[in-house]
Structures are given as C-alpha cells and as structure tokens.
Design a protein around this motif. Structure first.
Motif, PDB file in Angstrom:
ATOM      1  N   ALA A   1       0.867  -1.211  -0.140  1.00 22.09           N
ATOM      2  CA  ALA A   1       0.036  -0.058  -0.102  1.00 22.09           C
ATOM      3  C   ALA A   1       0.767   1.416   0.023  1.00 22.09           C
ATOM      4  O   ALA A   1       0.308   2.360  -0.425  1.00 22.09           O
ATOM      5  CB  ALA A   1      -1.098   0.218   1.157  1.00 22.09           C
ATOM      6  N   ASP A   2       2.124   1.240   0.568  1.00 22.35           N
ATOM      7  CA  ASP A   2       3.114   2.336   0.346  1.00 22.35           C
ATOM      8  C   ASP A   2       3.783   2.647  -0.859  1.00 22.35           C
ATOM      9  O   ASP A   2       4.399   3.385  -1.177  1.00 22.35           O
ATOM     10  CB  ASP A   2       4.241   2.188   1.356  1.00 22.35           C
ATOM     11  N   GLY A   3       3.072   1.808  -1.960  1.00 28.31           N
ATOM     12  CA  GLY A   3       3.694   2.193  -3.390  1.00 28.31           C
ATOM     13  C   GLY A   3       5.092   1.401  -3.678  1.00 28.31           C
ATOM     14  O   GLY A   3       5.324   0.474  -2.976  1.00 28.31           O
ATOM     15  N   ALA A   4       5.868   2.045  -4.626  1.00 27.97           N
ATOM     16  CA  ALA A   4       7.189   1.500  -4.977  1.00 27.97           C
ATOM     17  C   ALA A   4       8.288   2.607  -4.838  1.00 27.97           C
ATOM     18  O   ALA A   4       7.971   3.774  -5.291  1.00 27.97           O
ATOM     19  CB  ALA A   4       7.007   0.865  -6.277  1.00 27.97           C
ATOM     20  N   LEU A   5       9.461   2.217  -4.645  1.00 21.71           N
ATOM     21  CA  LEU A   5      10.553   2.877  -4.939  1.00 21.71           C
ATOM     22  C   LEU A   5      11.340   2.613  -6.193  1.00 21.71           C
ATOM     23  O   LEU A   5      11.664   1.417  -6.002  1.00 21.71           O
ATOM     24  CB  LEU A   5      11.483   3.052  -3.623  1.00 21.71           C
ATOM     25  N   ALA A   6      11.545   3.334  -7.236  1.00 26.13           N
ATOM     26  CA  ALA A   6      12.440   3.077  -8.154  1.00 26.13           C
ATOM     27  C   ALA A   6      13.726   3.821  -8.166  1.00 26.13           C
ATOM     28  O   ALA A   6      13.780   4.885  -7.933  1.00 26.13           O
ATOM     29  CB  ALA A   6      11.863   2.962  -9.322  1.00 26.13           C
ATOM     30  N   SER A   7      14.934   3.118  -8.507  1.00 30.95           N
ATOM     31  CA  SER A   7      16.147   3.822  -8.544  1.00 30.95           C
ATOM     32  C   SER A   7      16.997   3.579  -9.871  1.00 30.95           C
ATOM     33  O   SER A   7      17.019   2.247  -9.877  1.00 30.95           O
ATOM     34  CB  SER A   7      16.987   3.235  -7.248  1.00 30.95           C
ATOM     35  N   LEU A   8      17.159   4.262 -10.538  1.00 37.00           N
ATOM     36  CA  LEU A   8      17.923   4.129 -12.096  1.00 37.00           C
ATOM     37  C   LEU A   8      19.229   4.612 -11.833  1.00 37.00           C
ATOM     38  O   LEU A   8      19.456   6.126 -11.712  1.00 37.00           O
ATOM     39  CB  LEU A   8      16.965   4.783 -12.913  1.00 37.00           C
ATOM     40  N   ASP A   9      20.129   3.980 -11.563  1.00 38.36           N
ATOM     41  CA  ASP A   9      21.524   4.378 -11.447  1.00 38.36           C
ATOM     42  C   ASP A   9      21.732   5.367 -10.138  1.00 38.36           C
ATOM     43  O   ASP A   9      22.285   6.266 -10.373  1.00 38.36           O
ATOM     44  CB  ASP A   9      22.444   5.104 -12.527  1.00 38.36           C
ATOM     45  N   GLY A  10      20.961   5.161  -9.169  1.00 32.77           N
ATOM     46  CA  GLY A  10      20.970   6.133  -8.004  1.00 32.77           C
ATOM     47  C   GLY A  10      20.085   7.350  -8.217  1.00 32.77           C
ATOM     48  O   GLY A  10      19.602   8.056  -7.211  1.00 32.77           O
ATOM     49  N   ALA A  11      19.317   7.733  -9.165  1.00 34.31           N
ATOM     50  CA  ALA A  11      18.187   8.657  -9.480  1.00 34.31           C
ATOM     51  C   ALA A  11      16.866   7.950  -8.865  1.00 34.31           C
ATOM     52  O   ALA A  11      16.563   6.800  -9.516  1.00 34.31           O
ATOM     53  CB  ALA A  11      18.167   9.120 -10.530  1.00 34.31           C
ATOM     54  N   ARG A  12      16.246   8.613  -8.061  1.00 34.56           N
ATOM     55  CA  ARG A  12      15.173   7.958  -7.414  1.00 34.56           C
ATOM     56  C   ARG A  12      13.850   8.617  -7.852  1.00 34.56           C
ATOM     57  O   ARG A  12      13.556   9.822  -8.088  1.00 34.56           O
ATOM     58  CB  ARG A  12      15.057   7.905  -5.641  1.00 34.56           C
ATOM     59  N   VAL A  13      12.559   7.481  -7.717  1.00 34.43           N
ATOM     60  CA  VAL A  13      11.414   8.146  -8.032  1.00 34.43           C
ATOM     61  C   VAL A  13      10.536   7.157  -7.081  1.00 34.43           C
ATOM     62  O   VAL A  13      10.556   5.976  -6.864  1.00 34.43           O
ATOM     63  CB  VAL A  13      11.002   8.178  -9.506  1.00 34.43           C
ATOM     64  N   ARG A  14       9.591   7.958  -6.443  1.00 32.36           N
ATOM     65  CA  ARG A  14       8.650   7.081  -5.578  1.00 32.36           C
ATOM     66  C   ARG A  14       7.217   7.089  -6.574  1.00 32.36           C
ATOM     67  O   ARG A  14       6.710   8.271  -7.089  1.00 32.36           O
ATOM     68  CB  ARG A  14       8.405   7.568  -4.279  1.00 32.36           C
ATOM     69  N   VAL A  15       6.743   5.743  -6.613  1.00 34.07           N
ATOM     70  CA  VAL A  15       5.330   6.014  -7.359  1.00 34.07           C
ATOM     71  C   VAL A  15       4.265   5.166  -6.383  1.00 34.07           C
ATOM     72  O   VAL A  15       4.261   4.258  -5.820  1.00 34.07           O
ATOM     73  CB  VAL A  15       5.603   4.696  -8.510  1.00 34.07           C
ATOM     74  N   PRO A  16       3.028   5.876  -6.298  1.00 36.89           N
ATOM     75  CA  PRO A  16       2.258   5.709  -5.336  1.00 36.89           C
ATOM     76  C   PRO A  16       1.328   4.363  -5.774  1.00 36.89           C
ATOM     77  O   PRO A  16       1.288   3.837  -6.805  1.00 36.89           O
ATOM     78  CB  PRO A  16       1.290   6.678  -5.286  1.00 36.89           C
ATOM     79  N   ALA A  17       0.935   3.497  -4.731  1.00 34.63           N
ATOM     80  CA  ALA A  17       0.037   2.239  -4.841  1.00 34.63           C
ATOM     81  C   ALA A  17      -1.349   2.779  -5.422  1.00 34.63           C
ATOM     82  O   ALA A  17      -1.620   3.922  -5.449  1.00 34.63           O
ATOM     83  CB  ALA A  17      -0.254   1.597  -3.536  1.00 34.63           C
ATOM     84  N   VAL A  18      -1.938   1.653  -6.482  1.00 37.94           N
ATOM     85  CA  VAL A  18      -3.200   2.146  -6.777  1.00 37.94           C
ATOM     86  C   VAL A  18      -4.253   1.517  -5.854  1.00 37.94           C
ATOM     87  O   VAL A  18      -4.461   0.451  -5.456  1.00 37.94           O
ATOM     88  CB  VAL A  18      -3.411   1.419  -8.357  1.00 37.94           C
ATOM     89  N   ALA A  19      -5.352   2.374  -5.454  1.00 42.70           N
ATOM     90  CA  ALA A  19      -6.408   1.869  -4.678  1.00 42.70           C
ATOM     91  C   ALA A  19      -7.173   0.778  -5.330  1.00 42.70           C
ATOM     92  O   ALA A  19      -7.616   0.847  -6.564  1.00 42.70           O
ATOM     93  CB  ALA A  19      -7.260   2.996  -4.377  1.00 42.70           C
ATOM     94  N   ALA A  20      -7.313  -0.405  -4.456  1.00 44.93           N
ATOM     95  CA  ALA A  20      -8.220  -1.238  -5.015  1.00 44.93           C
ATOM     96  C   ALA A  20      -8.900  -1.807  -3.564  1.00 44.93           C
ATOM     97  O   ALA A  20      -8.301  -2.076  -2.766  1.00 44.93           O
ATOM     98  CB  ALA A  20      -7.398  -2.243  -5.736  1.00 44.93           C
ATOM     99  N   ARG A  21      -9.851  -2.878  -3.885  1.00 48.36           N
ATOM    100  CA  ARG A  21     -10.610  -3.734  -3.185  1.00 48.36           C
ATOM    101  C   ARG A  21      -9.682  -5.022  -3.022  1.00 48.36           C
ATOM    102  O   ARG A  21      -9.792  -5.786  -3.983  1.00 48.36           O
ATOM    103  CB  ARG A  21     -11.954  -3.950  -3.364  1.00 48.36           C
ATOM    104  N   VAL A  22      -9.086  -5.020  -1.729  1.00 50.71           N
ATOM    105  CA  VAL A  22      -7.868  -6.228  -1.555  1.00 50.71           C
ATOM    106  C   VAL A  22      -8.947  -7.479  -1.208  1.00 50.71           C
ATOM    107  O   VAL A  22      -9.372  -7.652  -0.152  1.00 50.71           O
ATOM    108  CB  VAL A  22      -7.003  -5.991  -0.594  1.00 50.71           C
ATOM    109  N   VAL A  23      -8.875  -8.407  -1.920  1.00 50.72           N
ATOM    110  CA  VAL A  23      -9.305  -9.799  -1.630  1.00 50.72           C
ATOM    111  C   VAL A  23      -8.213 -10.654  -1.157  1.00 50.72           C
ATOM    112  O   VAL A  23      -8.205 -11.396  -0.195  1.00 50.72           O
ATOM    113  CB  VAL A  23      -9.810 -10.732  -2.735  1.00 50.72           C
ATOM    114  N   ASP A  24      -7.020 -10.642  -1.918  1.00 53.36           N
ATOM    115  CA  ASP A  24      -5.651 -11.402  -1.163  1.00 53.36           C
ATOM    116  C   ASP A  24      -4.586 -10.654  -2.115  1.00 53.36           C
ATOM    117  O   ASP A  24      -4.865 -10.136  -3.292  1.00 53.36           O
ATOM    118  CB  ASP A  24      -5.496 -12.858  -1.053  1.00 53.36           C
ATOM    119  N   THR A  25      -3.277 -10.846  -1.536  1.00 54.30           N
ATOM    120  CA  THR A  25      -2.173 -10.226  -2.228  1.00 54.30           C
ATOM    121  C   THR A  25      -1.441 -11.206  -2.966  1.00 54.30           C
ATOM    122  O   THR A  25      -0.373 -10.930  -3.437  1.00 54.30           O
ATOM    123  CB  THR A  25      -1.105  -9.383  -1.136  1.00 54.30           C
ATOM    124  N   VAL A  26      -2.020 -12.305  -3.135  1.00 54.83           N
ATOM    125  CA  VAL A  26      -1.061 -13.476  -3.816  1.00 54.83           C
ATOM    126  C   VAL A  26      -0.820 -13.087  -5.446  1.00 54.83           C
ATOM    127  O   VAL A  26      -1.890 -12.792  -6.143  1.00 54.83           O
ATOM    128  CB  VAL A  26      -1.832 -14.827  -3.772  1.00 54.83           C
TER     129      VAL A  26
END
Length: 320
Positions: free
Chosen positions: A226-251
């Motif tokens: 739920a906290d989204g993702a951290l992407a790092s390209l050769d040390g340059a960073r970007v944070r991408v939020p999660a997308v809201a959805a009704r969670v049945v399971d996370t498998v």
C-alpha cells in the motif's frame, strides 16, 4: 517469433487455498496454478506481450493443471520440459489483511532439476528480455545451471531478476550469498519490502538500492504494498504511489507488478540491451502501470492477473 518476446524461467507451483468443508474434521482445498515466475509469464501474456515460459512441467494432476492454465492465458510452452518428477505444492493460509502464509511441499520436485543440457537447447534469438528469480535461482541442483543460462543470455537480452525470498524453503543466507552475483547479471532487480528486510535487515531502501547498484544492477525497484514503490535508476530515485483497489488477497501482486513493468518497458522499445538510454520518467510510467496491474490482481482470489481489456476498463473507472 516476436521481437518483443520475453522469456521467463522458473517454477510453477500448485497454490492450495483452504475453503469451507462439509464436516469439521475435513479440510477442503481449492488449487490454483501459481509460482512467481509462472504468474509473471501469465500476466505478461494477458497484457499482450509474447511470453515464453521455460518450465519443467510434471505429468501429474497439478502439472496438467499448470499446462492448461498457461496455454489458456496465451503463454508459449514450446520450450517447456516434460518432467518425470512431481509438481511443487504450496498450501496458503490468509490473514485478516489477505496476506498469504505458505507451507511448501517441494522435496525433489520437478522445478529444481534443471540441467545445463536442457537449457542449452533454448533459442533466445527472438527474446528481448529474460526474467527469472524466486526459488529456481537458489534451489539445488538446478540453480547453478540457471545462473549459467542467465550469464549466456546477458549479451543479447535484458536480464530481470526477482529474488522472491522464501525463508521456509531456503534460508535467507543462501540468497544473500548469491545476490551480488545476480546483480552483476541483472539489468532490472525487482523485490518486495519483505525481501529487503530478509536480505538486508534494518537497511533503508535507498541505501539498499545503492548497494545493489554498486554490484551491477542498473534499475532497482522495491515494491512496498500500500506504500507504493521506490524505483532507483543508477541512483536517481522516484516514488510511485500504489493504486487503490478492493483487496481480496495479495497473492501474485508482486509478480503482476513485475509483468506490468516489463510489459511497459518492452512496449516502448526499452528492452533488449543494458537500459543505457532509459530515463527516470519512463521508469516512473512503467512502475505506475505495474501498480495498476498489481491492484487488479489483488482484487480477485489467488494469482489471477488481469487481461489488457480489464486493465483498460479499470483505468477508465478511475482505478478503484
């Protein structure tokens, strides 16, 4: 053979979920086709990327289920091995948040028996990317053959690795011992926040990214639910939020994210080399797409990633 084909190598696991039984002394199981690499191959094919799956598929009842599921999703099984060993079984228990805890039945099963001879027969001339990870990279006796296959593939294809640490089957020390070597092979390293804590306990994500960049991985993506993702390209960073959805399971959510990421990069012509021309804004777009695919996967039971048209409908409805 498509110029955008992605080859996925790894296990296909029978994911068994407990369901209500007719008597108190019975346990009913609903079995779905799973396994991290297999989930990724299915998600890629459903999104429209030509996906070939290198698997060792048993002829038992689970193996026949796997084959039917993969083929129905459009996955190319022309290079799969018909294995004499039994399939791997994982029994999942879900907590109140839909998180799965697995117990594995994986001794001497088909997935881990790769030989150099089997992999030497694989033609990668039409593949822009090879993705693998999870247990296939660390379970003996086949792990060494898989590593050698990646090393041979690296000059002609982008290499993507998802460690997908499974401490109930393999101690995290075994992953730690090989991770720097995998980073030397990988262009893309995608892992979860749980993987990070198992591999580098207490290490901030940004510091972990720098460690893995130094070992050779150009693009590191850490997904954090739920906290989204951290992407790092050769040390340059970007944070991408999660997308809201009704969670049945996370498998299968992480596997679907990886598929979305690779699908987007491939569709925009960014796979097939060392990612030298990749920009951070392109990474952010690919991660945002992966987050959508993961959100839809969380909205249904088990590892059941969406088709491309479902994703279009989801986006049109506002992503919720």
């Amino acid at each position: 053979m498509s110029a955008r084909q992605i080859t996925v190598l790894g296990e296909c696991v029978a994911d068994a979920f407990a369901t209500p039984a007719s008597a108190s002394n019975e346990l009913a199981l609903r079995v779905l086709s799973g396994g991290g690499p297999a989930n990724t191959a299915v998600a890629l094919a459903r999104l429209g990327t030509p996906a070939r799956f290198l698997a060792r598929l048993s002829g038992d009842v689970f193996g026949r289920l796997f084959r039917a599921h993969l083929e129905a999703s459009g996955v190319d099984l022309s290079s799969a091995v018909e294995a004499a060993e039994p399939s791997t079984l994982a029994v999942a228990e879900l907590d109140a948040q839909g998180q799965a805890v697995f117990s594995f039945h994986a001794q001497n099963t088909a997935d881990w028996q790769w030989t150099a001879e089997e992999l030497a027969r694989v033609d990668l001339s039409g593949s822009v990317c090879v993705h693998t990870g999870s247990l296939a990279l660390v379970r003996r006796p086949g792990a060494a053959a898989v590593e050698d296959f990646l090393a041979a593939a690296a000059p002609r294809a982008t290499i993507s690795i998802d460690p997908n640490v499974r401490p109930l089957l393999v101690h995290p020390d075994a992953y730690r011992a090989r991770l720097a070597h995998w980073c030397g092979l990988a262009d893309v390293l995608r892992l979860s926040g749980d993987d990070l804590e198992l591999l580098l306990p207490g290490t901030p994500p940004e510091q972990a990214c720098d460690i893995w960049h130094a070992a050779g991985a150009r693009l590191v993506v850490i997904t954090r639910g739920a906290d989204g993702a951290l992407a790092s390209l050769d040390g340059a960073r970007v944070r991408v939020p999660a997308v809201a959805a009704r969670v049945v399971d996370t498998v299968g959510a992480g596997d679907s994210f990886t598929a979305g990421l690779l699908h987007h990069l491939g569709a925009h012509g960014r796979l097939g080399g060392r990612l030298t021309d990749l920009r951070l804004d392109e990474v952010a777009e690919a991660c945002a797409f992966g987050a959508q695919v993961a959100a839809l996967t969380c909205s249904v039971t088990g590892p059941n990633p969406p088709y491309a048209d479902q994703l279009v409908q989801f986006a049109a409805a506002g992503g919720a």
